[in-house]
Enzyme design. Structure first.
Site, mmCIF file in Angstrom:
data_model
loop_
_atom_site.group_PDB
_atom_site.id
_atom_site.type_symbol
_atom_site.label_atom_id
_atom_site.label_comp_id
_atom_site.label_asym_id
_atom_site.label_seq_id
_atom_site.Cartn_x
_atom_site.Cartn_y
_atom_site.Cartn_z
ATOM 1 N N HIS A 141 0.801 -1.136 0.054
ATOM 2 C CA HIS A 141 -0.111 -0.141 0.141
ATOM 3 C C HIS A 141 0.829 1.348 0.217
ATOM 4 O O HIS A 141 1.899 1.125 0.582
ATOM 5 C CB HIS A 141 -0.875 -0.230 1.323
ATOM 6 C CG HIS A 141 -2.052 1.110 1.347
ATOM 7 N ND1 HIS A 141 -1.588 2.275 1.764
ATOM 8 C CD2 HIS A 141 -3.198 1.163 1.123
ATOM 9 C CE1 HIS A 141 -2.899 2.990 2.065
ATOM 10 N NE2 HIS A 141 -3.770 2.101 1.341
ATOM 11 N N ASP A 219 3.029 -4.526 8.020
ATOM 12 C CA ASP A 219 1.774 -4.011 7.802
ATOM 13 C C ASP A 219 0.488 -4.794 7.905
ATOM 14 O O ASP A 219 0.255 -5.467 7.221
ATOM 15 C CB ASP A 219 2.057 -3.083 6.583
ATOM 16 C CG ASP A 219 0.575 -2.334 6.258
ATOM 17 O OD1 ASP A 219 -0.528 -2.424 7.131
ATOM 18 O OD2 ASP A 219 0.398 -1.780 5.056
ATOM 19 N N GLN A 222 -4.556 -5.001 6.864
ATOM 20 C CA GLN A 222 -5.590 -5.609 6.440
ATOM 21 C C GLN A 222 -5.568 -7.061 7.254
ATOM 22 O O GLN A 222 -6.752 -7.666 7.083
ATOM 23 C CB GLN A 222 -5.305 -5.758 5.019
ATOM 24 C CG GLN A 222 -5.463 -4.868 3.855
ATOM 25 C CD GLN A 222 -6.874 -4.543 3.864
ATOM 26 O OE1 GLN A 222 -7.813 -5.067 4.105
ATOM 27 N NE2 GLN A 222 -7.261 -3.131 3.477
ATOM 28 N N LYS A 245 -10.455 -0.846 10.465
ATOM 29 C CA LYS A 245 -10.453 -2.013 9.766
ATOM 30 C C LYS A 245 -10.917 -3.043 10.539
ATOM 31 O O LYS A 245 -11.124 -4.236 10.108
ATOM 32 C CB LYS A 245 -9.141 -2.134 8.933
ATOM 33 C CG LYS A 245 -8.534 -1.058 8.192
ATOM 34 C CD LYS A 245 -8.252 -1.311 6.891
ATOM 35 C CE LYS A 245 -7.352 -0.326 6.165
ATOM 36 N NZ LYS A 245 -7.939 0.293 4.947
ATOM 37 N N CYS A 383 -4.680 2.482 -3.671
ATOM 38 C CA CYS A 383 -3.477 3.082 -2.933
ATOM 39 C C CYS A 383 -2.297 2.096 -3.240
ATOM 40 O O CYS A 383 -1.556 1.944 -2.542
ATOM 41 C CB CYS A 383 -3.766 3.384 -1.524
ATOM 42 S SG CYS A 383 -4.694 4.823 -1.222
HETATM 43 C C1 LIG Z 1 -2.320 -2.847 3.352
HETATM 44 C C2 LIG Z 1 -2.817 -1.371 3.997
HETATM 45 N N1 LIG Z 1 -1.788 -0.666 4.564
HETATM 46 C C3 LIG Z 1 -1.892 0.618 5.037
HETATM 47 C C4 LIG Z 1 -3.210 1.110 5.226
HETATM 48 C C5 LIG Z 1 -3.207 2.558 5.692
HETATM 49 O O1 LIG Z 1 -4.350 2.462 6.606
HETATM 50 P P1 LIG Z 1 -5.015 3.904 7.123
HETATM 51 O O2 LIG Z 1 -5.450 4.658 5.957
HETATM 52 O O3 LIG Z 1 -6.121 3.545 8.082
HETATM 53 O O4 LIG Z 1 -3.838 4.435 7.926
HETATM 54 C C6 LIG Z 1 -4.269 0.444 4.329
HETATM 55 C C7 LIG Z 1 -5.479 1.210 4.251
HETATM 56 O O5 LIG Z 1 -6.224 0.968 3.164
HETATM 57 C C8 LIG Z 1 -3.911 -0.833 3.761
HETATM 58 O O6 LIG Z 1 -4.868 -1.711 3.141
#
Ligand SMILES: Cc1ncc(COP(=O)(O)O)c(C=O)c1O
Lengths: 426, 147
Positions: A141, A219, A222, A245, A383
């Site tokens: 992401h 990370d 998800q 999430k 993203c």
């Molecule tokens: C794999 C992954 N990493 C990081 C994020 C970032 O999360 P946040 O926007 O809640 O900080 C997301 C959010 O879509 C994600 O899917």
């Protein structure tokens, strides 16, 4: 009744899946799911972007504000003590949820993005020098790419990405080769890809990095709502996720970090709550976790996260995962019936979502038409533009599942996709 | 499904499938790229302007049906027009896709995109090519974004 019992006697009794067990009750917990959109029952399949909130979470936030809200760690008065206790109680719930060794290892942030930025800025700023390398994967992401790029720009370090196959599986030999091909100071990888649904072999990847003395950030944005995570078993050095999430409020996130690492790291932001003594000559920083929690946090949001974890625990992540898995298998089979539909991400280890394209139809158009059928999906690059580039597409459509989704909803999605095809037939 | 047909009219689907003027001009006098960061769609527009008249115009790129059809219809509408008319046409077109106005006369086929007004998240798709043309005329180098 007699007919029913007669039926029971001839059908062998298998234990009913979660779906038949209590899906109706689970759905009843989510006030938002009861509505109609464009005059159709809402089918919410955009859970990977953000998941809806159960009554218990809404009530916990509302109760905080209506009965005991005050700033934390500061007041000697009753409300401040109650707020502090609830806030710190949530920290303990997160610790237990991740099986961290100590609540001091749980830092509250604004979200996974801020958690990763904290590590990039504090740990990265301290450890990474010109010529060093940071290793990520090709399926990250943007929030696990850009903070490292910024760090590399500041320090003169280099960012490398381990590639993945067309099925969406990380190429482990390449990952290992890249671990050895330069002075890697940190590995950061996505546990469960939001663009592909790929579940990366986290334990193995961490072990390979540790064998070379390299710390690892996972990370977990998800993975957190879809599989049980034990940070001590994984032995990851950092684990980042967002409350929104996992059925909690938006604007709250968690960074888990091993105490020894966090202790050695400089603060991320300066301000109130993170100090033990300030004079104009010198400031002494507070102990963990306060050192990393400058300023007044999202108090009610953190308490809401605690309620969300209680709610998830009451059902059990294993049962949630099993239900979602059944749904994904069913959805995958039904989606594959649609000619011209191509699922992006067919890893053997996969969870919770199906990203796809349809021949000659842009995902944005798919999204708009599905919306009119009541079906909310994400259409875009998620993203994760490097993933789109891998497949040579600007965007995909993505249906992502949560505990409250049903087979019937998958059927509605599939029927709506046939309508998309119909609409575009000239 | 009826209201969706208001958006996805046959003319739009036809232009999406068989976009007109979908090529690169070999020696454009003006060129610019448009980017919709929301979906990552990119289009490039090419203009050949002589004596303040658009002699030729074309576009390239990948986008949704709305942005592709809009770009295609735009090239048809602008070819042969004096440069001075572009702003006026864009304004009129913008009104059509964002407000419940009576369709202004003189928009011709462009008014098939009027259905977009009921889909606020798609207005950017419909106006992307126009923003790119404007950028080309202003000789902006970096891609224009719709937001
Ligand atoms: C794999 C992954 N990493 C990081 C994020 C970032 O999360 P946040 O926007 O809640 O900080 C997301 C959010 O879509 C994600 O899917």
């Amino acid at each position: 009744m007699n007919d029913m019992s007669a039926l029971h006697s001839i059908i062998p009794s298998a234990p009913p899946p979660l779906e038949e067990l209590d899906l109706a009750r689970i759905r009843a917990d989510f006030p938002i799911l009861r509505q109609r959109v464009h005059d159709k029952p809402l089918v919410y399949l955009d859970n990977a972007a953000s998941v809806q909130k159960p009554r218990a979470v809404i009530d916990a936030v509302s109760e905080c504000y209506s009965s005991y809200y005050a700033n934390i760690h500061r007041g000697v008065h009753l409300l401040s003590e109650r707020s502090t206790a609830a806030y710190e109680g949530a920290r303990e719930k997160v610790r237990a949820f991740l099986n961290a060794a100590s609540a001091q290892e749980i830092i509250f942030t604004r979200g996974a993005t801020e958690s990763i930025n904290l590590v990039a800025s504090s740990f990265g700023g301290q450890t990474v020098k010109a010529g060093d390398e940071i290793l990520i994967t090709g399926m990250e992401h943007h929030s696990n790419i850009v903070p490292w790029q910024l760090l590399c720009e500041r320090t003169g370090a280099k960012l490398k990405a381990a590639p993945f196959t067309d099925a969406g599986e990380l190429i482990l030999e390449e990952y290992e080769r890249l671990l050895d091909s330069g002075p890697v100071k940190l590995v950061a990888f996505v546990h469960l890809s939001n663009a592909l649904g790929t579940l990366n072999p986290a334990k193995l990847m961490i072990d390979l990095a540790h064998a070379r003395g390299i710390p690892v950030l996972v990370d977990g944005a998800q993975s957190i709502p879809h599989l049980a995570v034990d940070v001590r078993e994984l032995d990851c050095d950092f684990y980042a996720f967002s409350a929104h999430k996992i059925y909690g409020p938006s604007g709250v996130g968690v960074l888990y970090g091993k105490k020894a690492l966090l202790d050695a790291m400089p603060p991320y932001q300066g301000g109130g709550d993170m100090i033990s003594l300030v004079t104009f000559e010198k400031t002494e920083y507070a102990d963990l976790p306060n050192k990393f929690e400058a300023g007044t946090p999202n108090i009610a949001g953190v308490i809401g996260l605690g309620a969300a974890l209680d709610w998830v625990n009451a059902i059990g992540l294993e049962r949630i995962a099993a239900h979602e898995h059944t749904l994904l298998d069913y959805a995958t089979a039904r989606l594959n019936e649609i000619p011209g539909l191509r699922i992006m991400g067919t890893a053997r280890d996969k969870a919770a979502l199906a990203a796809f394209t349809m021949d000659g139809i842009h995902p944005h158009d798919i999204g708009t038409i599905l919306d009119r059928e009541g079906v909310a999906v994400r259409a875009g690059h998620h993203c994760a533009q490097p993933v789109m580039q891998h497949y040579g597409v600007p965007a995909t459509a993505r249906a992502s599942f949560a505990v409250y989704n049903t087979r019937d909803e998958v059927d509605v999605l599939v029927a709506a996709l046939w309508k998309v095809k119909e609409m575009f037939e000239l | 499904m009826n209201d969706l047909r208001d958006l996805y009219q046959e003319v739009i689907l036809d232009h999406n499938k068989r976009p007109r003027n979908f090529r690169i001009l070999p020696q454009p006098t003006h060129q610019a790229n448009g980017l919709n960061p929301l979906c990552g769609d990119r289009i490039s527009v090419y203009l050949d302007i002589e004596d303040d008249v658009i002699r030729d115009i074309s576009f390239q790129g990948a986008g949704c049906a709305i942005s592709s059809a809009s770009a295609s219809l735009m090239t048809e509408a602008l070819k042969g027009k004096p440069v001075a008319e572009i702003e006026h046409l864009f304004d009129a077109f913008h009104d059509v896709v964002t407000t419940e106005c009576e369709c202004p006369k003189g928009l011709g086929k462009l008014s098939v995109l009027a259905g977009v007004r009921d889909y606020p998240s798609r207005v950017k798709c419909a106006t992307l090519a126009w923003h790119a043309v404007r950028a080309a005329l202003e000789e902006r180098k970096e891609a224009v974004a719709t937001e």
